[in-house]
Design a protein around this motif. Structure first.
Motif, PDB file in Angstrom:
ATOM      1  N   PRO A 188     -12.245 -69.296  69.154  1.00 52.68           N
ATOM      2  CA  PRO A 188     -10.415 -69.843  69.443  1.00 52.68           C
ATOM      3  C   PRO A 188     -10.505 -69.578  68.454  1.00 52.68           C
ATOM      4  CG  PRO A 188     -12.508 -70.987  69.024  1.00 52.68           C
ATOM      5  CD  PRO A 188     -13.263 -69.747  69.155  1.00 52.68           C
ATOM      6  N   MET A 189      -9.875 -68.192  68.281  1.00 51.86           N
ATOM      7  CA  MET A 189      -9.323 -67.757  66.308  1.00 51.86           C
ATOM      8  C   MET A 189      -7.835 -67.372  67.363  1.00 51.86           C
ATOM      9  SD  MET A 189      -9.651 -66.159  63.680  1.00 51.86           S
ATOM     10  CE  MET A 189     -10.893 -66.879  62.981  1.00 51.86           C
ATOM     11  N   ILE A 190      -6.612 -67.715  66.254  1.00 50.54           N
ATOM     12  CA  ILE A 190      -5.436 -66.887  66.833  1.00 50.54           C
ATOM     13  C   ILE A 190      -4.510 -66.742  65.322  1.00 50.54           C
ATOM     14  CG2 ILE A 190      -3.105 -67.326  67.180  1.00 50.54           C
ATOM     15  CD1 ILE A 190      -4.336 -70.329  68.984  1.00 50.54           C
ATOM     16  N   SER A 191      -4.359 -65.358  65.540  1.00 48.40           N
ATOM     17  CA  SER A 191      -3.617 -64.477  64.101  1.00 48.40           C
ATOM     18  C   SER A 191      -1.874 -65.014  64.397  1.00 48.40           C
ATOM     19  CB  SER A 191      -3.784 -63.219  64.459  1.00 48.40           C
ATOM     20  OG  SER A 191      -3.936 -62.496  65.594  1.00 48.40           O
ATOM     21  N   ILE A 192      -1.169 -64.783  63.719  1.00 47.18           N
ATOM     22  CA  ILE A 192       0.492 -65.311  63.486  1.00 47.18           C
ATOM     23  C   ILE A 192       0.686 -63.842  62.531  1.00 47.18           C
ATOM     24  CG2 ILE A 192       2.132 -66.792  63.595  1.00 47.18           C
ATOM     25  CD1 ILE A 192       0.279 -69.066  64.415  1.00 47.18           C
ATOM     26  N   THR A 193       1.344 -62.949  63.127  1.00 46.97           N
ATOM     27  CA  THR A 193       2.056 -62.004  62.609  1.00 46.97           C
ATOM     28  C   THR A 193       3.444 -62.133  62.725  1.00 46.97           C
ATOM     29  OG1 THR A 193      -0.017 -60.467  62.577  1.00 46.97           O
ATOM     30  CG2 THR A 193       1.545 -59.163  61.837  1.00 46.97           C
ATOM     31  N   ALA A 194       4.099 -61.592  60.958  1.00 48.60           N
ATOM     32  CA  ALA A 194       5.032 -62.137  61.069  1.00 48.60           C
ATOM     33  C   ALA A 194       6.218 -60.935  60.240  1.00 48.60           C
ATOM     34  CB  ALA A 194       5.215 -63.194  60.259  1.00 48.60           C
ATOM     35  N   ARG A 195       7.220 -60.480  60.508  1.00 50.83           N
ATOM     36  CA  ARG A 195       7.641 -59.065  60.468  1.00 50.83           C
ATOM     37  C   ARG A 195       8.829 -59.385  59.616  1.00 50.83           C
ATOM     38  NH1 ARG A 195       6.240 -53.655  61.825  1.00 50.83           N
ATOM     39  NH2 ARG A 195       4.375 -54.139  63.014  1.00 50.83           N
ATOM     40  N   ALA A 196       8.696 -59.151  57.931  1.00 50.27           N
ATOM     41  CA  ALA A 196      10.387 -58.950  57.481  1.00 50.27           C
ATOM     42  C   ALA A 196      11.080 -58.714  56.487  1.00 50.27           C
ATOM     43  CB  ALA A 196      10.366 -60.644  56.621  1.00 50.27           C
ATOM     44  N   SER A 197      11.952 -57.601  56.566  1.00 51.39           N
ATOM     45  CA  SER A 197      12.341 -57.337  55.197  1.00 51.39           C
ATOM     46  C   SER A 197      11.842 -56.996  53.602  1.00 51.39           C
ATOM     47  CB  SER A 197      14.067 -57.503  54.477  1.00 51.39           C
ATOM     48  OG  SER A 197      14.568 -58.407  54.876  1.00 51.39           O
ATOM     49  N   GLN A 198      11.334 -58.617  53.403  1.00 55.57           N
ATOM     50  CA  GLN A 198      10.841 -58.704  52.192  1.00 55.57           C
ATOM     51  C   GLN A 198       9.784 -59.442  52.469  1.00 55.57           C
ATOM     52  OE1 GLN A 198      13.539 -62.253  50.086  1.00 55.57           O
ATOM     53  NE2 GLN A 198      15.332 -60.372  49.838  1.00 55.57           N
ATOM     54  N   PRO A 199       8.595 -59.520  51.311  1.00 51.98           N
ATOM     55  CA  PRO A 199       7.447 -59.717  51.718  1.00 51.98           C
ATOM     56  C   PRO A 199       7.134 -61.338  51.272  1.00 51.98           C
ATOM     57  CG  PRO A 199       7.347 -57.901  49.962  1.00 51.98           C
ATOM     58  CD  PRO A 199       8.679 -58.259  50.247  1.00 51.98           C
ATOM     59  N   SER A 200       7.936 -61.754  51.187  1.00 53.17           N
ATOM     60  CA  SER A 200       7.347 -63.223  50.576  1.00 53.17           C
ATOM     61  C   SER A 200       8.423 -64.038  51.863  1.00 53.17           C
ATOM     62  CB  SER A 200       8.358 -63.679  49.048  1.00 53.17           C
ATOM     63  OG  SER A 200       9.682 -63.528  49.367  1.00 53.17           O
ATOM     64  N   LYS A 201       9.168 -63.690  52.462  1.00 46.83           N
ATOM     65  CA  LYS A 201       9.727 -64.279  53.624  1.00 46.83           C
ATOM     66  C   LYS A 201       8.659 -63.450  54.998  1.00 46.83           C
ATOM     67  CE  LYS A 201      12.443 -65.487  53.766  1.00 46.83           C
ATOM     68  NZ  LYS A 201      14.008 -67.077  53.625  1.00 46.83           N
ATOM     69  N   ALA A 202       8.097 -63.008  55.234  1.00 47.32           N
ATOM     70  CA  ALA A 202       7.124 -62.388  55.985  1.00 47.32           C
ATOM     71  C   ALA A 202       5.589 -63.788  56.054  1.00 47.32           C
ATOM     72  CB  ALA A 202       6.433 -61.184  55.855  1.00 47.32           C
ATOM     73  N   VAL A 203       5.018 -63.827  54.738  1.00 48.14           N
ATOM     74  CA  VAL A 203       4.438 -64.857  53.983  1.00 48.14           C
ATOM     75  C   VAL A 203       5.101 -66.374  54.446  1.00 48.14           C
ATOM     76  CG1 VAL A 203       3.167 -66.393  52.246  1.00 48.14           C
ATOM     77  CG2 VAL A 203       3.501 -63.542  52.378  1.00 48.14           C
ATOM     78  N   SER A 204       6.761 -66.388  54.460  1.00 45.38           N
ATOM     79  CA  SER A 204       6.025 -68.082  55.185  1.00 45.38           C
ATOM     80  C   SER A 204       6.617 -67.951  56.338  1.00 45.38           C
ATOM     81  CB  SER A 204       8.184 -68.322  53.964  1.00 45.38           C
ATOM     82  OG  SER A 204       9.101 -67.678  54.577  1.00 45.38           O
ATOM     83  N   ILE A 205       7.601 -66.974  56.978  1.00 47.14           N
ATOM     84  CA  ILE A 205       7.839 -66.874  58.404  1.00 47.14           C
ATOM     85  C   ILE A 205       5.763 -67.695  58.994  1.00 47.14           C
ATOM     86  CG2 ILE A 205       7.984 -65.810  60.385  1.00 47.14           C
ATOM     87  CD1 ILE A 205       9.710 -64.814  58.529  1.00 47.14           C
ATOM     88  N   ALA A 206       4.947 -66.649  58.508  1.00 46.18           N
ATOM     89  CA  ALA A 206       3.821 -66.774  59.212  1.00 46.18           C
ATOM     90  C   ALA A 206       3.289 -67.845  58.877  1.00 46.18           C
ATOM     91  CB  ALA A 206       2.656 -65.953  58.766  1.00 46.18           C
ATOM     92  N   ASP A 207       3.489 -68.411  57.822  1.00 50.10           N
ATOM     93  CA  ASP A 207       2.368 -69.541  57.280  1.00 50.10           C
ATOM     94  C   ASP A 207       3.585 -70.747  58.235  1.00 50.10           C
ATOM     95  OD1 ASP A 207       0.245 -68.730  55.863  1.00 50.10           O
ATOM     96  OD2 ASP A 207       1.755 -68.901  53.601  1.00 50.10           O
ATOM     97  N   GLY A 208       5.045 -70.720  58.213  1.00 52.19           N
ATOM     98  CA  GLY A 208       5.866 -71.531  59.303  1.00 52.19           C
ATOM     99  C   GLY A 208       5.495 -71.920  60.232  1.00 52.19           C
ATOM    100  N   VAL A 209       4.758 -71.015  60.485  1.00 52.81           N
ATOM    101  CA  VAL A 209       4.804 -70.493  62.198  1.00 52.81           C
ATOM    102  C   VAL A 209       2.445 -71.591  62.579  1.00 52.81           C
ATOM    103  CG1 VAL A 209       3.907 -69.300  64.308  1.00 52.81           C
ATOM    104  CG2 VAL A 209       6.208 -69.374  62.913  1.00 52.81           C
ATOM    105  N   ALA A 210       2.638 -71.256  61.368  1.00 53.36           N
ATOM    106  CA  ALA A 210       0.527 -71.604  61.600  1.00 53.36           C
ATOM    107  C   ALA A 210       0.866 -73.405  61.280  1.00 53.36           C
ATOM    108  CB  ALA A 210      -0.379 -71.234  60.542  1.00 53.36           C
ATOM    109  N   ARG A 211       1.221 -73.340  60.466  1.00 53.46           N
ATOM    110  CA  ARG A 211       1.999 -74.850  60.017  1.00 53.46           C
ATOM    111  C   ARG A 211       2.641 -75.875  61.432  1.00 53.46           C
ATOM    112  NH1 ARG A 211       5.071 -77.637  54.535  1.00 53.46           N
ATOM    113  NH2 ARG A 211       5.066 -79.898  55.261  1.00 53.46           N
ATOM    114  N   SER A 212       3.053 -75.035  62.514  1.00 57.15           N
ATOM    115  CA  SER A 212       3.928 -75.971  63.208  1.00 57.15           C
ATOM    116  C   SER A 212       2.786 -76.171  64.396  1.00 57.15           C
ATOM    117  CB  SER A 212       4.663 -74.979  64.067  1.00 57.15           C
ATOM    118  OG  SER A 212       6.028 -75.615  64.640  1.00 57.15           O
ATOM    119  N   LEU A 213       1.996 -74.760  64.494  1.00 55.97           N
ATOM    120  CA  LEU A 213       0.670 -75.233  65.611  1.00 55.97           C
ATOM    121  C   LEU A 213       0.000 -76.844  65.594  1.00 55.97           C
ATOM    122  CD1 LEU A 213       0.065 -71.455  66.609  1.00 55.97           C
ATOM    123  CD2 LEU A 213       1.804 -73.419  67.837  1.00 55.97           C
TER     124      LEU A 213
END
Length: 222
Positions: A109-134
């Motif tokens: 029962p695991m979910i992987s959330i992958t985010a793509r962005a033009s900047q590494p820090s932006k990709a990290v913030s998007i992925a963690d933001g979606v996980a936090r929302s879940l």
């Protein structure tokens, strides 16, 4: 005693015109140039992945966690858009839907959330933001579902882009150009042969030649 001269070897039509084979290297060079240019001009993309896990409550069936993980994986982007993930990541709802991909496992029962962005820090913030929302959404409905989502692993900052580099794009373009050039060499002789056959199969009336009238036979009277 007469001897017949030997017949000359018949050379295939594609080999009689060596200039036609210049299409293949030209197509390879053109494909490599286009692919390399695309790889050099395209903005690199970075990917970051965050993991969450669905855990059952004290009185719920452990097997239900796997089913809810599949359900949360399907609506992860919708939950993030309706939640506060846009504010935490600093992106629009459209960017959030286009850049996030959620995947589930059939065994855990695991979910992987992958985010793509033009900047590494932006990709990290998007992925963690979606996980936090879940995680936040599952806590609101834990009383009715009997399960909750918890953070398993935060996203790490990527060190290299996941988009293809310029040399790789050039190699792919060269392969595609060679394939198209080979197809052009195969198609052109068939078309030329078809046109030649059509010219030779025209009726004699079209070329202006006279067609003899049918002969009539008369029977002699006895």
């Amino acid at each position: 005693m007469t001897t017949t001269p030997p017949r000359a070897a018949r050379v295939p039509a594609p080999l009689r015109s060596p200039g036609r084979w210049a299409v293949l290297p030209a197509a390879v060079v053109a494909g490599a140039a286009l692919g390399g240019g695309y790889g050099a001009l395209k903005t690199p993309e970075y990917a970051a992945t965050s993991y969450v896990i669905v855990v059952p409550g004290e009185k719920s069936d452990p097997a239900a966690a796997l089913g809810f993980a599949q359900a949360y994986g399907r609506v992860a982007t919708d939950i993030a858009v309706t939640g506060d993930a846009q504010v935490w990541a600093g992106v629009t709802a459209t960017t959030l839907r286009e850049s996030v991909q959620a995947e589930t496992s059939p065994d855990a029962p695991m979910i992987s959330i992958t985010a793509r962005a033009s900047q590494p820090s932006k990709a990290v913030s998007i992925a963690d933001g979606v996980a936090r929302s879940l995680v936040l959404n599952s806590s609101h409905v834990a009383g009715s579902t009997g399960v909750k989502v918890v953070q398993f692993s935060r996203a790490t900052k990527p060190t290299a882009p996941v988009s293809p580099s310029a040399p790789l794009s050039a190699l792919v373009g060269a392969c595609a150009g060679g394939l198209l050039g080979g197809l052009a060499l195969l198609v052109r002789p068939r078309r030329a042969a078809g046109r030649a056959e059509g010219r030779h199969s025209r009726p004699a009336v079209a070329t202006g030649a006279a067609v003899p009238a049918p002969a009539t036979h008369q029977t002699e009277a006895v």
